[in-house]
Design a protein around this motif. Sequence first.
Motif, mmCIF file in Angstrom:
data_model
loop_
_atom_site.group_PDB
_atom_site.id
_atom_site.type_symbol
_atom_site.label_atom_id
_atom_site.label_comp_id
_atom_site.label_asym_id
_atom_site.label_seq_id
_atom_site.Cartn_x
_atom_site.Cartn_y
_atom_site.Cartn_z
ATOM 1 N N CYS A 53 0.902 -1.510 -0.073
ATOM 2 C CA CYS A 53 0.055 0.068 -0.158
ATOM 3 C C CYS A 53 0.874 1.368 0.045
ATOM 4 O O CYS A 53 1.635 1.450 0.786
ATOM 5 C CB CYS A 53 -0.831 -0.052 1.278
ATOM 6 N N GLU A 151 -6.908 -0.300 -6.564
ATOM 7 C CA GLU A 151 -7.539 0.600 -5.640
ATOM 8 C C GLU A 151 -8.571 -0.238 -4.962
ATOM 9 O O GLU A 151 -9.350 -0.945 -5.381
ATOM 10 C CB GLU A 151 -8.280 1.919 -6.234
ATOM 11 N N TRP A 155 -7.783 2.902 -0.633
ATOM 12 C CA TRP A 155 -6.467 2.581 -0.667
ATOM 13 C C TRP A 155 -5.874 2.337 -1.767
ATOM 14 O O TRP A 155 -6.359 1.379 -2.620
ATOM 15 C CB TRP A 155 -5.987 1.563 0.441
ATOM 16 N N PHE A 157 -2.673 0.191 -3.861
ATOM 17 C CA PHE A 157 -1.869 -1.081 -3.927
ATOM 18 C C PHE A 157 -0.985 -1.287 -4.910
ATOM 19 O O PHE A 157 -1.420 -0.971 -6.048
ATOM 20 C CB PHE A 157 -2.501 -2.324 -3.379
ATOM 21 N N LEU A 279 0.491 -2.776 5.774
ATOM 22 C CA LEU A 279 -0.162 -1.728 6.228
ATOM 23 C C LEU A 279 -1.001 -2.041 7.385
ATOM 24 O O LEU A 279 -1.708 -2.986 7.425
ATOM 25 C CB LEU A 279 -1.287 -1.691 4.914
ATOM 26 N N SER A 292 2.367 2.383 6.721
ATOM 27 C CA SER A 292 2.863 1.527 5.723
ATOM 28 C C SER A 292 4.266 1.334 5.894
ATOM 29 O O SER A 292 4.916 2.364 5.443
ATOM 30 C CB SER A 292 2.072 1.986 4.141
#
Length: 383
Positions: A53, A151, A155, A157, A279, A292
């Motif tokens: 993340c 997404e 978030w 990634f 994360l 993160s």
Amino acid sequence: MARDIPDDGSMDGLRAAATAQFETARAMPPGVYTSDSFLALEMEHIFGQEWFCVGRSSALSEPGDYLTCDLAGQPVMVLRDNDGQLRAQSNVCLHRMSTLLQGRGHARRIVCPYHAWTYNLDGSLRGAPAMSRNSGFCKDNYRLPQVRCEEWLGWVFVSLNPEAAPVADALSALEEMIAGYDMARYTESFFEEHVWDTNWKVLAENFMESYHLPVCHAGTIGGLSKLDEMICPPGHAAFNYHTILKDESLRIACAHPSNDRLQGDERRMTYLIAIYPSLLITLTPGYFWYLSLLPKGPGQVHIRFGGGMSDDFAGDADAAENFTRLKTLLDEVNVEDRGCTEKVYRGLSSPLAQAGHLSHLERPNYDFARYLLSRVEAGQDAA
């Protein structure tokens, strides 16, 4: 080529910790944290393969907004392109291989700081000065290598593994669990980057258990944290979590009066979520914050730290004041956590360090050890 299993005892110690019954389990042994060879396995089989993340999508709201990270030795940029799509790609110029973008910011195009080769936001080469005399050069043949990007609930990634399963598939159980919080509607109000002198797993494990709160955080949130109200269920394949009930005197940690999605104790329930590998999210009905983590050698960790309020609170007259109080509290908690986790790393680096038995409140740490073992062993088996 896959790296050999280290012969420093760290793998054997991890295997013993992760395969014991939880009721008799011990913490991971010191070598898992201090070994250079074990870190090399983590970089290859975990950070080089899993989803990492980079932050919240709200930080990339406009075309040209970008952020960068170094993932398992690969510089990566993540940006919003001109079509409004999130995109991740190599952050290395295709000419003489300088890195391109730095940190976070906004760019209409990507210009190499070395020779000004210029790329469009989609990674295609826009222009390259003084290349007309090279008969083999064709601008259309150059495009920055693309990196997986997804997404999930706000978030963002990225993964270097083109075969990684979709994020949403791995986290479907978590999404259902926290649906009433509507996490996509939490707005990031701050973002910082830090480097602490501890191992990334020490900090991850510190987050995964609230056993330490009454002691380590005696000056801040410790008095609001009751051990008998902490619930630590068995973890899932892609994440673990535990919950605590916040005192209703901490109003911004409780559900807003307008929130009709949460009922009963849910209205003051905090989820502490660890999405593997690194994360870490504190999710309350009123605010969230996250870490993160990326290792910088065995004894240092790079931290992406952000957070903000639920949009349920956005229209309140005291919203700005509430956020200011929240950020002050989080900074104070971070000072306490840094002190604790750096002490742990100094201690486990000592010749006489030994891993003790785990409390029932450290179930997430046990599940984390099992995750680490599974990923490293799977990587070796695949090789």
